[in-house]
Motif scaffolding. Sequence first.
Motif, PDB file in Angstrom:
ATOM      1  N   ILE A 332       0.831  -1.202   0.000  1.00  0.00           N
ATOM      2  CA  ILE A 332       0.000   0.000   0.000  1.00  0.00           C
ATOM      3  C   ILE A 332       0.869   1.258   0.000  1.00  0.00           C
ATOM      4  O   ILE A 332       0.607   2.215  -0.742  1.00  0.00           O
ATOM      5  CB  ILE A 332      -0.944  -0.002   1.218  1.00  0.00           C
ATOM      6  CG1 ILE A 332      -2.054  -1.050   1.022  1.00  0.00           C
ATOM      7  CG2 ILE A 332      -1.563   1.383   1.438  1.00  0.00           C
ATOM      8  CD1 ILE A 332      -2.953  -1.210   2.229  1.00  0.00           C
ATOM      9  N   ALA A 333       1.933   1.264   0.812  1.00  0.00           N
ATOM     10  CA  ALA A 333       2.802   2.432   0.889  1.00  0.00           C
ATOM     11  C   ALA A 333       3.523   2.675  -0.441  1.00  0.00           C
ATOM     12  O   ALA A 333       3.590   3.808  -0.931  1.00  0.00           O
ATOM     13  CB  ALA A 333       3.819   2.258   2.016  1.00  0.00           C
ATOM     14  N   ILE A 334       4.035   1.599  -1.047  1.00  0.00           N
ATOM     15  CA  ILE A 334       4.768   1.746  -2.311  1.00  0.00           C
ATOM     16  C   ILE A 334       3.836   2.171  -3.437  1.00  0.00           C
ATOM     17  O   ILE A 334       4.124   3.111  -4.193  1.00  0.00           O
ATOM     18  CB  ILE A 334       5.475   0.418  -2.666  1.00  0.00           C
ATOM     19  CG1 ILE A 334       6.559   0.110  -1.630  1.00  0.00           C
ATOM     20  CG2 ILE A 334       6.088   0.492  -4.063  1.00  0.00           C
ATOM     21  CD1 ILE A 334       7.180  -1.265  -1.788  1.00  0.00           C
ATOM     22  N   VAL A 335       2.701   1.473  -3.549  1.00  0.00           N
ATOM     23  CA  VAL A 335       1.739   1.795  -4.608  1.00  0.00           C
ATOM     24  C   VAL A 335       1.202   3.214  -4.441  1.00  0.00           C
ATOM     25  O   VAL A 335       1.058   3.964  -5.411  1.00  0.00           O
ATOM     26  CB  VAL A 335       0.581   0.775  -4.598  1.00  0.00           C
ATOM     27  CG1 VAL A 335      -0.550   1.234  -5.508  1.00  0.00           C
ATOM     28  CG2 VAL A 335       1.080  -0.591  -5.041  1.00  0.00           C
ATOM     29  N   GLY A 336       0.930   3.595  -3.188  1.00  0.00           N
ATOM     30  CA  GLY A 336       0.388   4.925  -2.942  1.00  0.00           C
ATOM     31  C   GLY A 336       1.349   6.031  -3.322  1.00  0.00           C
ATOM     32  O   GLY A 336       0.962   7.005  -3.968  1.00  0.00           O
TER      33      GLY A 336
END
Length: 373
Positions: A332-336
Amino acid sequence: MEYPRQITVIQAAAILVSTIIGVGVLPLPLFAARAADTGAPMATLLSVIIAFIGLWLLTKLGMRFPNQSIIQYSETILGKWPARVGSLLIIAFFALLTSLAAREFGEVVITSVLKKTPLEITVIVMLILATLSSRTDVTTFAYIHHFYLPIIVFPVILIIALSLKNSELFYLLPVWGNEPSGMLKGVLTIAALFQGSFVYTMVIPAMRRPDRAMRASCWGMGIAGGLYFSIVIGAVGVFGSEETKKLLWPTLELAKTTALPGNILERLDAAFLAVWVIAVFTTLFSSYYFTIHALCKLLRLRDHKMFSMFVLPVLFAAAMFPENVLHMYEIIAIVGRWGLLLTIGYPFLLLLLAVIRKKRGDTGGGQRLEQTS
């Protein structure tokens, strides 16, 4: 395809608020505390500013092309095939966001409430609910968000207000945090929680007065950003930054420590979870609806309903890809963070080229309709 111009400024703002406030409410203070320690509120405020810049770009584009969504006017600005590549990336990104939101919902439910229920059941139930709801037109889409908005906002305000009496001011000092040099990464992670506002590109063409879209943007981002900012102040003010870093879902823990006056309810976590489920639904509903709506526009189809069931298995498979909750939050952090290139960088490029090439859509349709009505 002509848009039914039925959405008011209030409804447009409601869509933004109920879309932004969703599954990310629970880990928000954790992301902020990891980013800046005691400077968590400052990191959140900077994230709101970044998110508003992205929404401002989208709104300016929407007002410049009031009868088209971003899938349509991007072809006018960039040309057919470059714009289609960008549109495909946006559709894939929001499909992935929908999957991750459904998975995060499932993880919270099986951890906090239905501990013996398989993860797959909770995920597929929420996706099916979003699927069935997405088979509506954009006007009904706005009504649903408008209806649920008070149910989402007022309980959150109540919990924050009650929790502040247990907060300590020195937990929030220094304002910039103990190590502000590491703030940027966390600020971008928090800003990614506002990416649902991209659905506004679909809403503006259906507004009665597209020329007032900026007013709805300011109200929507102001309310959602203010709530996020207040949640972080409440959580860090009560637990302290170091303790907040140890909590997986600090906002849920904050609700557990909050009681109504007179001990009417000694813990508000059960009531908060009920409200949170509605918030997750509205966020999932928006990202799911935008995905199939954008796909319909890309393929030049008149009805988006056929895609509602078509994308369900793909989204479910993507939702079950993370190995565990920690792996999920890493994704989630990387994609966001990388997604900000699409949700802020891409609209900036479109607006810049539209100004340079003097591209502008027909602005008369909505005003003529308003005059005849």
